[in-house]
Design a protein around this motif. Sequence first.
Motif, PDB file in Angstrom:
ATOM      1  N   THR A  76       0.833  -1.203   0.000  1.00 12.86           N
ATOM      2  CA  THR A  76       0.000   0.000   0.000  1.00 12.86           C
ATOM      3  C   THR A  76       0.866   1.251   0.000  1.00 12.86           C
ATOM      4  O   THR A  76       0.590   2.216  -0.716  1.00 12.86           O
ATOM      5  N   GLN A  77       1.943   1.227   0.780  1.00 15.40           N
ATOM      6  CA  GLN A  77       2.856   2.378   0.826  1.00 15.40           C
ATOM      7  C   GLN A  77       3.512   2.597  -0.541  1.00 15.40           C
ATOM      8  O   GLN A  77       3.614   3.733  -1.004  1.00 15.40           O
ATOM      9  N   ASP A  81       3.110   5.928  -2.771  1.00 20.09           N
ATOM     10  CA  ASP A  81       4.295   6.669  -3.222  1.00 20.09           C
ATOM     11  C   ASP A  81       4.289   6.835  -4.736  1.00 20.09           C
ATOM     12  O   ASP A  81       4.624   7.903  -5.250  1.00 20.09           O
TER      13      ASP A  81
END
Length: 98
Positions: A76-77, A81
């Motif tokens: 998810t990060q 990003d």
Amino acid sequence: MGDQMLRLGARIAEIEALYGCALDERDGRAARRLLAELARAGARLAEEADRAAGPARRPAGTRPGRARLRRRIAGTQRTADRIISKASRRPGRPAQSA
């Protein structure tokens, strides 16, 4: 449970609105401010969801699914990003650094 779900929905709507505003913002300083507020709204959503889930029951000494949870968070990060990186680029201009 209905009130908790309603609050979670309101938090999600807040996040969607902040995300949309950050994408549309042309001023770099204002966009960074909106992204910081988006991060705080995400933290509030996580806290609210944690409260709604209540205490987890599990046998002593075990933490099932922890590796899977970490992989999902990391994925998810990376996606977030990538979205932010693409949104911060303008055609014909290099990406701005934070």
